[in-house]
Design an enzyme around this catalytic site. Structure first.
Site, short mmCIF file in Angstrom:
data_model
loop_
_atom_site.label_atom_id
_atom_site.label_comp_id
_atom_site.label_asym_id
_atom_site.label_seq_id
_atom_site.Cartn_x
_atom_site.Cartn_y
_atom_site.Cartn_z
N SER A 1 14.26 -5.62 -4.97
CA SER A 1 14.46 -6.97 -4.48
C SER A 1 13.12 -7.67 -4.27
O SER A 1 12.35 -7.81 -5.21
CB SER A 1 15.31 -6.92 -3.20
OG SER A 1 15.78 -8.18 -2.83
N ASP B 1 25.61 -6.53 -8.91
CA ASP B 1 24.62 -7.11 -7.99
C ASP B 1 24.91 -8.59 -7.79
O ASP B 1 24.84 -9.39 -8.72
CB ASP B 1 23.21 -6.93 -8.57
CG ASP B 1 22.11 -7.21 -7.55
OD1 ASP B 1 22.32 -8.05 -6.65
OD2 ASP B 1 21.04 -6.60 -7.67
N HIS C 1 23.41 -4.50 -5.14
CA HIS C 1 21.99 -4.76 -4.86
C HIS C 1 21.45 -3.61 -4.04
O HIS C 1 21.60 -3.56 -2.81
CB HIS C 1 21.87 -6.08 -4.10
CG HIS C 1 20.46 -6.58 -3.99
ND1 HIS C 1 19.75 -7.04 -5.07
CD2 HIS C 1 19.63 -6.70 -2.92
CE1 HIS C 1 18.56 -7.43 -4.70
NE2 HIS C 1 18.45 -7.22 -3.39
#
Length: 319
Positions: free
Chosen positions: A43, A130, A165
């Site tokens: 991320s 995600d 994610h």
């Protein structure tokens, strides 16, 4: 040059390799090989990993980018972050523009020459479930590195795993499709638990010895404050995993593993620096793993989710 997250992490790395002092509160010194340094992240940590790989391509030999967009995607504007995360319908990041920006920075001597990327290895991952950084954004990351000169054989893009994610492990964490803290999930790929740490490290370094099940080394806490001012929102404490061989004086590789938003030790405890699988591979392959930390901040810089800087909150030189 204003100190940024990029320079802060490289200062940590330089201290790890060059420091001559050893004390519990200071970053220890080991025989780190500067030419065998690599980086990865999830991320915001993936955006940071991309920034480090591009800006320091002469030093960093490879990167693992898990759910992150391309270098300089936000162009210093927080308003662009939604596009860079793939959240704006029908509007995708334009990697060609970002390559042009990087070429301009290199021409001014602000970052290393992109020619170095021809020798570097890049692993990229995007889960099909995600919902935070969507695949259209990560597709642009893969295109960026291809346009920037990473050869096809050095670029690995994994994009068919039904993951949310998260960083992926064979067995620890949430169910594969989760998009929730601690942003570590377990997934099956090709009929077995997916070991993302191993996939990243072996793509960068080539075939490695199998990971250990029982660690020989230890986690070392160290003071990050000498490497960045308080206003940077770097946490007071960072972490290293040091295999016994490295503590005993072996020449070791260095891998920098960068957490994502809401994923520092203050948020998830030891989940990132103890349970993502890096240490098991590091232990059997003479790799010191550096886990730098950034804190939540509600003052200046405003960083309420504890993210690494990929849009410019630390200043214009962030990339």
């Amino acid at each position: 040059m204003r100190l940024s997250r990029r320079t802060s992490v490289l200062a940590l790395l330089a201290g790890l390799i060059a420091s001559s002092a050893y004390a519990a509160e200071k970053l220890p010194s080991f025989k780190g090989d500067i030419n065998q340094t690599s980086v990865s992240g999830l991320s915001s940590g993936a955006f940071m990993a991309a920034q480090l790989q591009v800006a320091y391509s002469a030093t960093i030999t490879g990167a693992g980018i898990v759910a992150g967009g391309p270098y300089y995607c936000a162009a210093g504007l927080i308003a662009n972050t939604s596009i860079c995360m793939g959240q704006v319908p029908f509007v995708a990041p334009n990697p060609a523009l970002m390559v042009s920006a990087a070429q301009g920075f290199a021409a001014l001597g602000q970052i290393d020459s992109l020619d170095n990327l021809k020798n570097d290895k890049v692993y990229i991952f995007s889960g099909t479930d995600d919902s935070v950084v969507k695949q259209v954004a990560v597709d642009a990351t893969a295109s960026f590195f291809a346009y920037a000169g990473v050869p096809a054989e050095n670029l690995l893009y994994v994009k068919t795993v039904p993951a949310g994610h998260a960083f992926i492990t064979p067995s620890f964490g949430n169910d594969c499709s989760a998009n929730a803290g601690p942003y570590i999930s377990h997934c099956i790929k090709d009929g077995t638990g997916y070991d993302q740490a191993g996939a990243i490290l072996q793509h960068i370094y080539g075939t490695l010895k199998a990971p250990v099940t029982t660690l020989s080394g230890k986690i070392v806490e160290f003071d990050q404050r000498p490497f960045a001012p308080a206003i940077s929102s770097m946490a007071p404490t960072g972490y290293l995993y040091v295999p016994k061989s490295c503590a005993d004086g072996a020449a070791c590789k260095v891998h920098v593993a960068i957490h994502g938003c809401l994923q520092s030790a203050a948020a998830v405890g030891d989940d990132v620096y103890s349970r993502t699988g890096y240490n098991n591979w590091a232990d059997s392959n003479d790799i010191v793993v550096l886990y730098p930390q950034v804190n939540v901040s509600y003052t200046i810089p405003f960083n309420p989710q504890g993210c690494w800087d990929w849009w410019g909150y630390t200043g214009s030189n962030y990339a």
